[in-house]
Design an enzyme around this catalytic site. Structure first.
Site, short mmCIF file in Angstrom:
data_model
loop_
_atom_site.label_atom_id
_atom_site.label_comp_id
_atom_site.label_asym_id
_atom_site.label_seq_id
_atom_site.Cartn_x
_atom_site.Cartn_y
_atom_site.Cartn_z
N THR A 13 0.82 -1.21 0.00
CA THR A 13 0.00 0.00 0.00
C THR A 13 0.85 1.26 0.00
O THR A 13 0.53 2.25 -0.67
CB THR A 13 -0.93 0.01 1.23
OG1 THR A 13 -1.85 -1.09 1.12
CG2 THR A 13 -1.72 1.30 1.32
N THR A 86 0.95 -4.52 4.06
CA THR A 86 0.59 -4.90 5.44
C THR A 86 -0.14 -6.23 5.55
O THR A 86 -0.07 -6.88 6.59
CB THR A 86 -0.30 -3.81 6.07
OG1 THR A 86 -1.51 -3.67 5.31
CG2 THR A 86 0.43 -2.48 6.13
#
Length: 337
Positions: A13, A86
């Protein structure tokens, strides 16, 4: 003398921006480094882009690739920062912990919940924490997130949207950032490691099974037929596996006798398992299952993959599963409060 840090980017991300099919990694390592240039004063930072993937696509092949790159580069740097998505970051942190035993420098994984191009992103603060931990001279594999530093085998993603997405499970923080700067756990500061090895083979013939009421014992036979060599079973509570009407304990015993390694733990996130408390737990241990104690699910499954990748002897795999290799087992005094 400035600490020399290597930043290895792998996507995620933090490196993402919007495209026609939603967010995907688009920023390279050099672009990320430019965006955090204000943080690098006092450091000498080099960057390398290893791959650019959403971490949902990061698999054992990438763990091996990353472990080898770190192993090769480690002697030229005081610490290494890994930019990672993540969603599977905790799995990668555990995998690296087992693949790089005795790593002599800090290896710090970080990422963000919001892309670094977004003005409200948590990316900058996470990178700051990772850089300072990488310069700490505390050897080991860590996760830096939301001003907390977590031992790699104890990290778990517990929230999908919040900035405090990661927590240290059943273990104190390795360090934290507050008004005093980077505050290292005193026990961690005493650690020193020399002679890093590279043990980067992982088996993919594994399965993670979360029990639910009414689950059929036939699932173990189906896993065997699919070529599964090991399974991590998340039981109920402190350690429960059903044996009335649908006897999973017997099915586990049959699988063990046919050569499968069965590890058992708890579905509960905190406090770990103890299969000696109830009959439902004792029965499964008597059948030859290996208890994982207070390991995280991420650490338990990656350790099983790693152990099966290292040893052909199933008894050796079982022996290794109950040894504390990288902080994944055991209870420490709570330093978090």
């Amino acid at each position: 003398m400035n600490s020399k840090i290597l930043m290895i980017s792998t996507g995620g991300t933090l490196a993402s921006s919007h495209g026609g099919n939603g967010l995907s990694p688009r920023l390279g390592g050099s672009e990320i480094l430019k965006k955090i240039s204000g943080l690098t004063a006092g450091f000498e930072v080099d960057e390398e882009e290893l791959f650019s993937l959403d971490s949902s696509n990061v698999q054992p092949e990438e763990w091996t690739q990353l472990a080898r790159r770190i192993y090769i580069r480690r002697k030229a740097y005081d610490g290494i920062v890994v930019i990672h998505g993540t969603d599977t970051l905790a799995y990668t942190a555990s995998a690296l912990s087992f693949a790089l035993p005795g790593i002599e420098i800090p290896v710090v994984l970080t990422g963000s919940q919001v892309p670094i191009e977004n003005p409200i992103a948590d990316a900058t603060e996470n990178c700051r924490a990772a850089l300072y931990m990488a310069a700490s001279r505390c050897p080991g594999v860590y996760v830096a997130f939301n001003r907390k530093i977590i031992v790699g085998t104890r990290a778990s993603k517990v929230k999908t949207r919040s900035f405090d997405a990661f927590e240290s499970i059943n273990y104190p923080y390795a360090a934290r950032i507050d008004s005093g700067g980077l505050v290292i756990n005193p026990e961690l500061a005493e650690r020193s490691q020399r002679g890093c090895g590279l043990r980067d083979c992982f088996s993919r013939a594994v399965f993670l099974l979360k029990l639910f009421p009414g689950i059929s014992p036939l699932v173990f036979r189906q896993m065997e037929e699919a070529g599964c060599q090991g399974v991590y079973v998340e039981g109920f509570g402190i350690g429960g596996v059903p044996f009335v009407r649908r006897d999973l304990t017997e099915a586990i015993g049959n699988a063990v006798r046919r050569g499968m390694v069965v590890a058992v733990g708890s579905q509960c996130l905190y406090e770990g398992s103890d299969f000696s408390v109830y009959e439902t737990g004792r029965r499964v241990v008597e059948q030859g299952a290996v208890e994982t104690g207070n390991m995280t699910s991420e650490a338990a499954i990656t350790k099983l993959m790693w152990a099966l990748g290292q040893y052909e002897d199933r008894e050796q795999v079982k022996k290794v599963m109950v040894q504390n290799l990288a902080g994944e087992l055991g209870v420490k005094v709570n330093w978090n409060d």
